[in-house]
Every structure is written in structure tokens, then in C-alpha cells.
Design a protein around this motif. Sequence first.
Motif, PDB file in Angstrom:
ATOM      1  N   ALA A 432       0.812  -1.200  -0.063  1.00 24.94           N
ATOM      2  CA  ALA A 432      -0.013  -0.017   0.035  1.00 24.94           C
ATOM      3  C   ALA A 432       0.877   1.204   0.000  1.00 24.94           C
ATOM      4  N   SER A 433       0.410   2.364  -0.550  1.00 27.94           N
ATOM      5  CA  SER A 433       1.082   3.637  -0.426  1.00 27.94           C
ATOM      6  C   SER A 433       0.595   4.727   0.191  1.00 27.94           C
ATOM      7  N   THR A 434       1.213   5.323   1.189  1.00 32.37           N
ATOM      8  CA  THR A 434       0.912   6.634   2.085  1.00 32.37           C
ATOM      9  C   THR A 434       1.729   7.469   2.039  1.00 32.37           C
ATOM     10  N   ALA A 435       1.356   8.922   1.712  1.00 33.45           N
ATOM     11  CA  ALA A 435       2.448   9.903   1.897  1.00 33.45           C
ATOM     12  C   ALA A 435       3.631   9.607   0.980  1.00 33.45           C
ATOM     13  N   GLY A 436       3.520   9.287  -0.316  1.00 36.03           N
ATOM     14  CA  GLY A 436       4.393   9.352  -1.163  1.00 36.03           C
ATOM     15  C   GLY A 436       5.499   8.001  -0.976  1.00 36.03           C
ATOM     16  N   ARG A 437       4.934   6.991   0.096  1.00 38.51           N
ATOM     17  CA  ARG A 437       5.981   5.985   0.402  1.00 38.51           C
ATOM     18  C   ARG A 437       5.151   4.439   0.178  1.00 38.51           C
ATOM     19  N   LEU A 438       5.976   3.674  -0.230  1.00 37.19           N
ATOM     20  CA  LEU A 438       5.380   2.309  -0.370  1.00 37.19           C
ATOM     21  C   LEU A 438       5.607   1.334   0.724  1.00 37.19           C
ATOM     22  N   HIS A 439       4.580   0.918   1.389  1.00 33.63           N
ATOM     23  CA  HIS A 439       4.546   0.141   2.389  1.00 33.63           C
ATOM     24  C   HIS A 439       4.369  -1.521   2.071  1.00 33.63           C
ATOM     25  N   VAL A 440       5.311  -2.052   2.400  1.00 32.46           N
ATOM     26  CA  VAL A 440       5.366  -3.647   2.030  1.00 32.46           C
ATOM     27  C   VAL A 440       5.331  -4.409   3.071  1.00 32.46           C
TER      28      VAL A 440
END
Length: 474
Positions: A432-440
Motif C-alpha cells: 500500500a502507499s501512503t504519503a508518497g511511500r510504499l509500505h510492503v
Amino acid sequence: MTALEHPARDGTDGPSRPPARVPFPVVDEVSRHCLQEEEPETVHIEVHLPGRLDPARLTTAFTEALRHHPRILMREAAGPWYRRRYEWELTPDPDVEVVSFPPPGPGALQHARTRALLTAPPLTASPPIRLEVVDGAGPPVGSEATDAVGTAPRRSAAPRTHTAPRTRTGPRPKGTVLFLTVNHTALDGPACLRVLATAAELYGGKDNSPTAPPVRPPEAEAKAVQVDTPSTWTPPARVARGTPEPSPGNGLLVTELGVPHRPKGSPYTVNDQLMAATALMITHWNREHGARPRPLRITMPVDDRPRGTDMPIGNGTRLVEVPFTVEELDAGRMGKLLRRTAERTRALKSLPRPQLGHGAALLTAPVVPVAWRAALTRGLRRAAGPWTSTTLLSNIGRIPYALDFGAEAGRAHAVWFSAPARTPRGLTVTTASTAGRLHVALRWSRTLLSHGDGAHLRDLFEHYLHATEEDGSR
């Protein structure tokens, strides 16, 4: 108003009526048939906020959000063995305390993750979801990945082709982490995130309406009609066995990466880059462990539901499988792999298909007692094990809600999901992506992999995801 929208109350505001009942949909029934205590079917959602929350206000807001989405207030109804369906019984209020506040302290974050993997909310108590609020547990900015029981040891992966630092140093923020643990037999991650967005709006008074989804060019959709895809009659590759642990259950590792860059006008999406990186990660891992090369199939959930307050609550995604031949999985021809992946994912998304396919719809037809269908489903699942897809990649995409809890708590700066990872797949990748970052999040069966294996797979995923940026034009 229907009984489904407003289930019966306890008689204080009108005549008392039996609770409304809803038959289990296909996805719920198949999952209910195949439950295992060793590897609970949980979805873990982890939301990081920069500030603090007031416990009483949050409990009130979240409980009220459940009432705003009454389909989540459900429990499995009791019935005789010869019944032909499982049924959900809708309740006016929660049966149990849904929100809890475990004591803060060292290891609180890891313990909360462990609980999200080990214990599923029971189906017999409404609602089948729990919210834990871990105070003062914000991770260091750009932190290394942490698994369910501690920091995973780092192992070398493929040579890095970039020099950007992996981590950034800084003081540990005193934030709050919200842990949603969901029983996947009843609900999925996007539906529960919708409920949390409503709670955020009720708590902070900020608008948490969903942002508009990205629009795909019409010409790209038109091309998704005739696509050459490999045969699915051959059993796909399995994730090679690493160094399994003696205890059953799932392990988890989360990490934060940059959203991969795409050249302007690229025919592929970030989802296609994630799909290619996942396929190459497993190919590399299997090659290292001496597994014979085999075609890969990666399951991909597709969610067409609206994200507003009218979003249907439940298990609303349909599953498609993206196939790859051995010859196609060549990192040296990344551009070709990405374009081929894009063609297949577009075609699969555009095809109308039941959530689990036509076979599952037939298997759950209520023509015989549900207990008989349960035994048949479990037997067929074991027999179909060799044909089960290699892994599951669930890309939630850009989180559509601000998840803004007001001035003191702030808005979410990181959101992780993880999907169940039972064998025969034994490994799932959720992004998922939040605040321009990808969270894996990488989640695996401990009967297949260890935490060290998970760290190595994380490194491989990062390497190949970066390769899609550098070599996608070739």
C-alpha cells in the motif's frame, strides 16, 4: 429502510424482532469450511499516526463508526447440522469490547503484530474485528523492517545497483499505532479501512472522504481484449522451502520503500512493477535453493467497490491469477516483462468472473447440508494443492483516505496490511502507499520459511523493484 441496513434493536425503540440474517456469500463459506487453528485466517492492518489519541473519544468514535456501517456488526448464527447455509446474524451493537489499549513499553509494537497473526476474532461474537491502540510506538523514520517477534537478521541479496541510503536516522517519534485484526472469513482489509476512515472523521471532525482513483486512459482498456497467456494446466512453481521453524503459524516482516518511478506514458502501472518484482523475487529464491524452474502463477485480488460511505462491507474482492512462463522471467528483459504483465493484468481485470471462479459458486450451491459441502470442499482443496497459485500479491494501492484524526493525533503517515499465508502458497506480499511511500508486508508460513528467510526475500524484492525503474524502458 431494509433490515439489512438497520437490524432490529433490543425493543427499547420499537417492537423486538429476531435479528436479521444474511446467508454467507461464496467467499465466506469456502473460508469457513477450511479454517485451521494453526494458521488463523487474519488480515492485519497497521496504521501509524504522529500524535496521541484520547482512549475514551476513540472508543466512542470507533463504536459509532461500526453503527454507521451496520453490515460489519455480525456474528455467525447457530443452526442444526443439516442446515443448507451458514448465516450471518446482524446485531444492533457489538457483543464485546472491540477497542483495547495494551500497556506501552519495549516490544509493544512487536507483541501487537504477533497477536494479529496468532489470534483471529471469533466468528461467534459481533463484530469479527478488533482494534488495539499501541501508544508511543511510532517507528524511527525510514526504519528497518521489523517482524512479528523482533528485528529480522539481514542477509545479503542480489548486488545493489543503487547507492541511495536505505535508512534515515532521527529521533524516535512518540506516536500511536492502530492495529486492526480482522477475521478474513467475514471481512477484508479495504472494507475495514473504510470503517476506520469513518471513525477518524467522527473522532477528529476532519473530512476523510476518499480521493478519486487514478483514471486509466481509454485506449489502454481497449487493448485488454485479446492477450496471449500461458496455459494454466501445468502445476505452477512452489516457493522453495527455506529454514522452517518448529512452531506453526505465520511470520511477518514490514518495510518502507520508495514508490517505484515510471517513465511518463508507460503502458504499465505500479501494480505491474510490483507483480514483476514479486515474480523475479521468487524465481531468484527458488534458483538459489535448487528448485527446478517451473511456470509461476500469482494471485491478484481485484476490488471494484466504491470507496465512499456506501462501500459494501464484507469480502468484496475477486481473485484472478497472472501466469508467467519460465522464459518470460528474465530480469535482463525487464521492459518486455513489464509490458507483457500489463497486458495480462488489464485483460484479467476486465473479464467478468465470480469472486472465486465458477467452480466455487457451484460448490457452495445450497442443495445439500452445508456440513457435507464442508467435507467435500476440504477434500478438493487438498487435492488441488499442487495447482494452487505460487503466491498472492495484494496491492491495496494508494490509500484513498486521509485517516486524519485531528490536530493532536494527526493523519496517517504509514499503513501496512498483511494477508494470510497458509500453505501450499506459504508466502504473501501485500503493498500500500501512503504519503508518497510504499509500505510492503511479507507474510509467510513458519512451516516453510524463517525470519531470516523473510529478510532475504525482502532484500530480493527491493532489488528487483528498483530494477523495474532502471530497466523498464528496455
